[in-house]
Design an enzyme around this catalytic site. Structure first.
Site, short mmCIF file in Angstrom:
data_model
loop_
_atom_site.label_atom_id
_atom_site.label_comp_id
_atom_site.label_asym_id
_atom_site.label_seq_id
_atom_site.Cartn_x
_atom_site.Cartn_y
_atom_site.Cartn_z
N LYS A 45 0.13 4.29 -0.27
CA LYS A 45 -0.48 5.49 0.32
C LYS A 45 -0.26 6.67 -0.63
O LYS A 45 -0.30 6.49 -1.84
CB LYS A 45 0.05 5.73 1.73
CG LYS A 45 -0.06 4.46 2.57
CD LYS A 45 0.22 4.65 4.02
CE LYS A 45 0.09 3.30 4.73
NZ LYS A 45 0.20 3.39 6.17
N GLU B 229 -5.13 -4.90 10.64
CA GLU B 229 -4.09 -3.88 10.79
C GLU B 229 -4.33 -3.12 12.10
O GLU B 229 -5.12 -2.18 12.14
CB GLU B 229 -4.15 -2.89 9.62
CG GLU B 229 -3.86 -3.55 8.29
CD GLU B 229 -3.28 -2.54 7.30
OE1 GLU B 229 -2.20 -2.82 6.77
OE2 GLU B 229 -3.88 -1.49 7.08
N GLU C 12 -6.50 4.69 8.01
CA GLU C 12 -6.30 6.12 7.71
C GLU C 12 -7.57 6.73 7.12
O GLU C 12 -7.87 7.90 7.35
CB GLU C 12 -5.09 6.29 6.77
CG GLU C 12 -3.80 6.12 7.54
CD GLU C 12 -2.63 5.60 6.73
OE1 GLU C 12 -2.66 5.68 5.50
OE2 GLU C 12 -1.68 5.09 7.36
N GLY D 285 2.70 2.33 10.62
CA GLY D 285 3.63 3.44 10.44
C GLY D 285 4.37 3.84 11.71
O GLY D 285 4.99 4.90 11.77
N SER E 191 3.72 -2.03 10.08
CA SER E 191 5.18 -2.03 10.25
C SER E 191 5.84 -3.36 9.84
O SER E 191 6.82 -3.79 10.46
CB SER E 191 5.57 -1.65 11.68
OG SER E 191 5.11 -0.33 11.97
N ASN F 207 0.87 -1.18 0.00
CA ASN F 207 0.00 0.00 0.00
C ASN F 207 0.90 1.23 0.00
O ASN F 207 1.51 1.54 1.01
CB ASN F 207 -0.89 -0.04 1.25
CG ASN F 207 -1.66 1.24 1.46
OD1 ASN F 207 -1.78 2.06 0.56
ND2 ASN F 207 -2.20 1.41 2.67
N HIS G 39 -9.42 1.18 5.20
CA HIS G 39 -8.10 1.35 5.82
C HIS G 39 -8.22 2.31 7.01
O HIS G 39 -8.99 3.27 6.96
CB HIS G 39 -7.11 1.89 4.79
CG HIS G 39 -5.70 1.88 5.29
ND1 HIS G 39 -5.20 2.88 6.11
CD2 HIS G 39 -4.70 0.98 5.16
CE1 HIS G 39 -3.95 2.60 6.42
NE2 HIS G 39 -3.63 1.44 5.86
#
Ligand code: PGA
Length: 255
Positions: free
Chosen positions: A8, A171, A98, A177, A217, A6, A96
């Site tokens: 992003k 996730e 985010e 991240g 990560s 991904n 996701h």
């Protein structure tokens, strides 16, 4: 097993094309293991460039990170599953963290985007995961069940998902991240909860065919341990997927 990157909001059309050329050249020399699918999720603006750079028949699928529920219309700034498919996507990330936290995407919107993906013939990769506060408050199961069941509970959607090759990604928000990775045991526990729900909703046969990826990560050093954890059917890689060599390192760990 699915190894997905991904990107992003990173890599424009030129960078995407370079990445695809590097990874597909390496894959031609070092094919991913039998049954391993490799997927990249470029930003929407780079999707078509990535598709054009992909040699015919290369074992690399592409996906879009986000779609609007409608196919077309007066939705300035948005892109649709249909356009993503035309640009070369086969997969669609949905839900996701985010999107959920930075853009306020609700479970109901996740459902509409899964429907849009299916309508256009894209395979949804549905992301779920708990925050650190939720985990500390002992709410892991409640949160995962709520997020995944949003898409599995509606009978019409469930029937369509049951006949589709879709996938789920676990996730944990606290591992995305941050450099903080869930242990293989954490991942296995969460994956077992998700598999339990998939089995209850879809029946054991179809449920067992749904890959459950771990994301958060993942890097070339920790990928082998995570991928060998029971119930982990692949990884969704953010930061480490931007460097083709790191992504290839993760692919090597998978084979
Ligand atoms: P990360 O992101 O690998 O950079 O933690 C994973 C993701 O958000 O999919």
């Amino acid at each position: 097993m699915i190894i997905a990157g991904n990107w992003k909001l990173n890599l424009g059309p030129a960078g995407a094309a370079d990445w695809v050329r590097t990874v597909t050249t390496a894959l031609a020399e070092m094919p991913a293991g039998e049954g391993t699918e490799v997927v990249a999720f470029p930003p929407a603006l780079s999707l078509h460039a990535a598709a054009l750079a992909r040699p015919k028949g290369a074992p690399l699928a592409l996906g879009v990170q986000q779609v609007h529920p409608a196919a077309s219309g007066a939705f300035t700034g948005e892109s649709s599953a249909e356009l993503a498919r035309e640009a070369g996507a086969e997969w669609c990330l949905v839900g996701h963290s985010e999107r959920r936290t930075l853009f306020g995407e609700t479970d109901a919107e996740v459902v509409r985007r899964v429907e849009a993906a299916l309508r256009a013939g894209l395979r949804p990769l549905v992301c779920v995961g708990e925050t650190l506060e939720e985990r500390r408050a002992g709410r892991l199961e409640e949160v995962l069940v709520r997020q995944l069941d949003a898409v599995l509970a509606p009978p019409g959607l469930r029937d369509r998902l049951g006949g589709t090759a879709f996938a789920v990604a676990y996730e944990p928000v606290w591992a995305i991240g941050t450099g903080e990775t869930a242990t293989p045991k954490d991942a296995s526990e969460a994956h077992a909860l998700l598999l339990h729900l998939l089995r209850a909703r879809l029946g054991p046969g179809p449920a067992d065919g749904v890959p459950i990826l771990y994301g958060g990560s993942v890097n070339p050093e920790n990928a082998a341990d995570l991928l060998s954890a029971p119930g982990v059917g692949g990884v969704l890689v953010g930061g480490a997927s931007l460097d083709p060599q790191a992504f290839l390192g993760i692919l090597r760990a998978a084979s």
